[in-house]
Design an enzyme around this catalytic site. Structure first.
Site, PDB file in Angstrom:
ATOM      1  CD  GLU A   1      -9.832 -30.755  -4.056  1.00  0.00           C
ATOM      2  OE1 GLU A   1      -9.129 -30.353  -5.010  1.00  0.00           O
ATOM      3  OE2 GLU A   1     -11.062 -30.599  -4.014  1.00  0.00           O
TER       4      GLU A   1
ATOM      5  CD  GLU B   1     -14.832 -31.165  -5.451  1.00  0.00           C
ATOM      6  OE1 GLU B   1     -14.654 -30.758  -4.278  1.00  0.00           O
ATOM      7  OE2 GLU B   1     -14.637 -32.335  -5.800  1.00  0.00           O
TER       8      GLU B   1
ATOM      9  N   GLY C   1     -13.508 -27.857  -2.872  1.00  0.00           N
ATOM     10  CA  GLY C   1     -14.965 -27.980  -2.769  1.00  0.00           C
ATOM     11  C   GLY C   1     -15.692 -26.736  -3.254  1.00  0.00           C
TER      12      GLY C   1
ATOM     13  CB  ALA D   1     -13.815 -29.276   2.350  1.00  0.00           C
TER      14      ALA D   1
HETATM   15  N1  CAA Z   1     -10.493 -24.287   5.256  1.00  0.00           N
HETATM   16  C1  CAA Z   1     -10.440 -23.567   6.376  1.00  0.00           C
HETATM   17  N2  CAA Z   1      -9.882 -22.338   6.444  1.00  0.00           N
HETATM   18  C2  CAA Z   1      -9.408 -21.802   5.313  1.00  0.00           C
HETATM   19  C3  CAA Z   1      -9.456 -22.495   4.086  1.00  0.00           C
HETATM   20  C4  CAA Z   1     -10.034 -23.800   4.089  1.00  0.00           C
HETATM   21  N3  CAA Z   1     -10.178 -24.521   2.965  1.00  0.00           N
HETATM   22  N4  CAA Z   1      -8.890 -21.716   3.131  1.00  0.00           N
HETATM   23  C5  CAA Z   1      -8.515 -20.579   3.753  1.00  0.00           C
HETATM   24  N5  CAA Z   1      -8.815 -20.640   5.053  1.00  0.00           N
HETATM   25  C6  CAA Z   1      -8.554 -19.631   6.093  1.00  0.00           C
HETATM   26  C7  CAA Z   1      -7.061 -19.571   6.390  1.00  0.00           C
HETATM   27  O1  CAA Z   1      -6.688 -20.595   7.275  1.00  0.00           O
HETATM   28  C8  CAA Z   1      -6.952 -18.199   6.979  1.00  0.00           C
HETATM   29  O2  CAA Z   1      -7.402 -18.228   8.309  1.00  0.00           O
HETATM   30  P1  CAA Z   1      -6.508 -17.505   9.462  1.00  0.00           P
HETATM   31  O3  CAA Z   1      -6.552 -16.029   9.087  1.00  0.00           O
HETATM   32  O4  CAA Z   1      -7.276 -17.813  10.712  1.00  0.00           O
HETATM   33  O5  CAA Z   1      -5.142 -18.074   9.376  1.00  0.00           O
HETATM   34  C9  CAA Z   1      -7.978 -17.383   6.194  1.00  0.00           C
HETATM   35  O6  CAA Z   1      -8.875 -18.346   5.600  1.00  0.00           O
HETATM   36  C10 CAA Z   1      -7.354 -16.588   5.076  1.00  0.00           C
HETATM   37  O7  CAA Z   1      -6.559 -17.466   4.312  1.00  0.00           O
HETATM   38  P2  CAA Z   1      -5.047 -17.154   3.892  1.00  0.00           P
HETATM   39  O8  CAA Z   1      -4.370 -16.365   4.964  1.00  0.00           O
HETATM   40  O9  CAA Z   1      -4.416 -18.437   3.499  1.00  0.00           O
HETATM   41  O10 CAA Z   1      -5.324 -16.203   2.650  1.00  0.00           O
HETATM   42  P3  CAA Z   1      -4.415 -16.020   1.349  1.00  0.00           P
HETATM   43  O11 CAA Z   1      -5.047 -14.893   0.605  1.00  0.00           O
HETATM   44  O12 CAA Z   1      -2.979 -15.929   1.692  1.00  0.00           O
HETATM   45  O13 CAA Z   1      -4.605 -17.398   0.524  1.00  0.00           O
HETATM   46  C11 CAA Z   1      -5.867 -19.212  -0.461  1.00  0.00           C
HETATM   47  C12 CAA Z   1      -5.873 -17.732   0.019  1.00  0.00           C
HETATM   48  C13 CAA Z   1      -4.961 -19.378  -1.671  1.00  0.00           C
HETATM   49  C14 CAA Z   1      -7.314 -19.527  -0.848  1.00  0.00           C
HETATM   50  C15 CAA Z   1      -5.383 -20.135   0.679  1.00  0.00           C
HETATM   51  O14 CAA Z   1      -6.116 -19.815   1.866  1.00  0.00           O
HETATM   52  C16 CAA Z   1      -5.563 -21.604   0.421  1.00  0.00           C
HETATM   53  O15 CAA Z   1      -4.790 -22.199  -0.297  1.00  0.00           O
HETATM   54  N6  CAA Z   1      -6.618 -22.224   1.053  1.00  0.00           N
HETATM   55  C17 CAA Z   1      -6.826 -23.647   0.987  1.00  0.00           C
HETATM   56  C18 CAA Z   1      -7.381 -24.070  -0.359  1.00  0.00           C
HETATM   57  C19 CAA Z   1      -7.575 -25.578  -0.405  1.00  0.00           C
HETATM   58  O16 CAA Z   1      -6.656 -26.360  -0.227  1.00  0.00           O
HETATM   59  N7  CAA Z   1      -8.845 -26.001  -0.650  1.00  0.00           N
HETATM   60  C20 CAA Z   1      -9.185 -27.392  -0.765  1.00  0.00           C
HETATM   61  C21 CAA Z   1      -9.739 -27.898   0.546  1.00  0.00           C
HETATM   62  S1  CAA Z   1     -10.038 -29.631   0.528  1.00  0.00           S
HETATM   63  C22 CAA Z   1     -11.514 -29.839  -0.291  1.00  0.00           C
HETATM   64  O17 CAA Z   1     -12.159 -28.896  -0.700  1.00  0.00           O
HETATM   65  C23 CAA Z   1     -11.974 -31.279  -0.453  1.00  0.00           C
HETATM   66  C24 CAA Z   1     -13.120 -31.465  -1.380  1.00  0.00           C
HETATM   67  O18 CAA Z   1     -12.970 -31.750  -2.536  1.00  0.00           O
HETATM   68  C25 CAA Z   1     -14.480 -31.362  -0.881  1.00  0.00           C
END
Ligand code: CAA
Length: 258
Positions: free
Chosen positions: A132, A112, A109, A65
């Site tokens: 999460e 999911e 998500g 998400a």
């Molecule tokens: N939401 C919004 N933006 C996101 C994102 C997310 N979930 N995941 C990645 N991005 C964005 C980053 O902010 C980044 O943007 P900027 O370049 O503007 O900074 C861009 O995508 C690239 O990401 P990274 O620089 O972090 O790329 P990376 O290769 O170093 O890492 C990753 C990749 C491991 C996927 C890392 O981005 C990450 O951990 N993302 C978050 C994952 C996460 O926590 N997901 C769960 C969300 S909560 C949820 O989903 C609730 C539910 O159950 C419905």
């Protein structure tokens, strides 16, 4: 059909929907999920389509998400607007078969959403996880329920509590995905599998999907009874006549329109 956050293509009887927010690794926001619901509904209603493939990019199916979009939400906001479930579950209403084709990250998500597909084909680059807990929330689109059903309690607890990601090989070993293919062949393979399904009688494919999903909702004897009724009801249908006659006549069946 033109979308802001999706790329949509039709390949014969197969619809391919690709999540497309590359700058945010396909993070799932409200607009994208509304568009996804719209695309699924259109293809589900389109008589030319027999199977739908949902995919992302080479780098990410979806990284979860959209975190910036929800960072300032309160309980009141999320409850009132029914955040997540409101427009995330269109996929569960799709009656035609849906294949998830996952390359790169399928996190939170994203994982999911992939689990809401009927089955998942993974690229060897795929990484699945429920991180999460690391951002201070529980999963919100079904992971605590679907993941244990898919891979068992021990693995699910491990993934959900440690936020560990698993690679494609582990995902296949645990039963989260049905097959693993080379990353550069993912779309081709997923479309081929979807075309195989789309060549089957659609009404039967839809009934099988409904019955398998029922296995998660009802006791075994009820599920088996339901299956038996469906089996009985198959006799005399055009699909049964064509399928069995084609077998005896040693020719390929033609299930067009069935
Ligand atoms: N939401 C919004 N933006 C996101 C994102 C997310 N979930 N995941 C990645 N991005 C964005 C980053 O902010 C980044 O943007 P900027 O370049 O503007 O900074 C861009 O995508 C690239 O990401 P990274 O620089 O972090 O790329 P990376 O290769 O170093 O890492 C990753 C990749 C491991 C996927 C890392 O981005 C990450 O951990 N993302 C978050 C994952 C996460 O926590 N997901 C769960 C969300 S909560 C949820 O989903 C609730 C539910 O159950 C419905």
């Amino acid at each position: 059909m033109q979308y802001e956050d999706l790329i949509v293509e039709v390949h014969g009887k197969v619809a391919l929907i690709r999540l497309n927010r590359p700058k945010a690794l396909n993070a799932l926001n409200d607009r994208m999920m509304n568009e996804l619901g719209e695309a699924f509904t259109l293809f589900d209603e389109d008589p030319q389509i027999g199977c739908i493939v949902l995919s992302g990019s080479e780098k990410a199916f979806a990284a979860g998400a959209d975190i910036p979009a929800m960072i300032d939400y309160t309980y009141q906001d999320t409850y009132r607007d029914d955040y997540i479930t409101r427009n995330w579950e269109h996929i569960l209403k799709v009656r035609k078969p849906v294949i998830g084709a996952v390359a790169g990250y399928a996190l939170g998500g994203g994982c999911e959403l992939a689990m809401m597909c009927d089955f998942i084909i993974a690229a060897d680059s795929a990484k699945f996880g429920q991180p999460e807990i690391k951002i201070g929330v529980t999963p919100g689109a079904g992971a605590t329920q679907r993941l244990p059903r898919a891979i068992g309690k021990a693995k699910a607890m491990d993934m959900l509590l440690t936020a560990r990601t698993i690679d494609a090989a582990e995902a296949e070993r645990t039963g989260l995905v049905s097959r693993v293919v080379p990353a550069d062949k993912l779309i081709e393979e997923a479309l081929a599998v979807a075309a195989t399904i789309a060549a089957m009688p659609l009404s039967v494919a839809m009934q099988i999907k409904e019955a398998v999903n029922r296995a998660y909702e009802v006791p075994l004897t009820e599920g088996v009874r339901y299956e038996r009724r469906m089996f009985h009801a198959a006799f005399g249908t055009p699909a049964q006549r064509e399928g069995m006659h084609a077998f005896l006549e040693k020719r390929l069946p033609n299930f067009e329109g069935l």
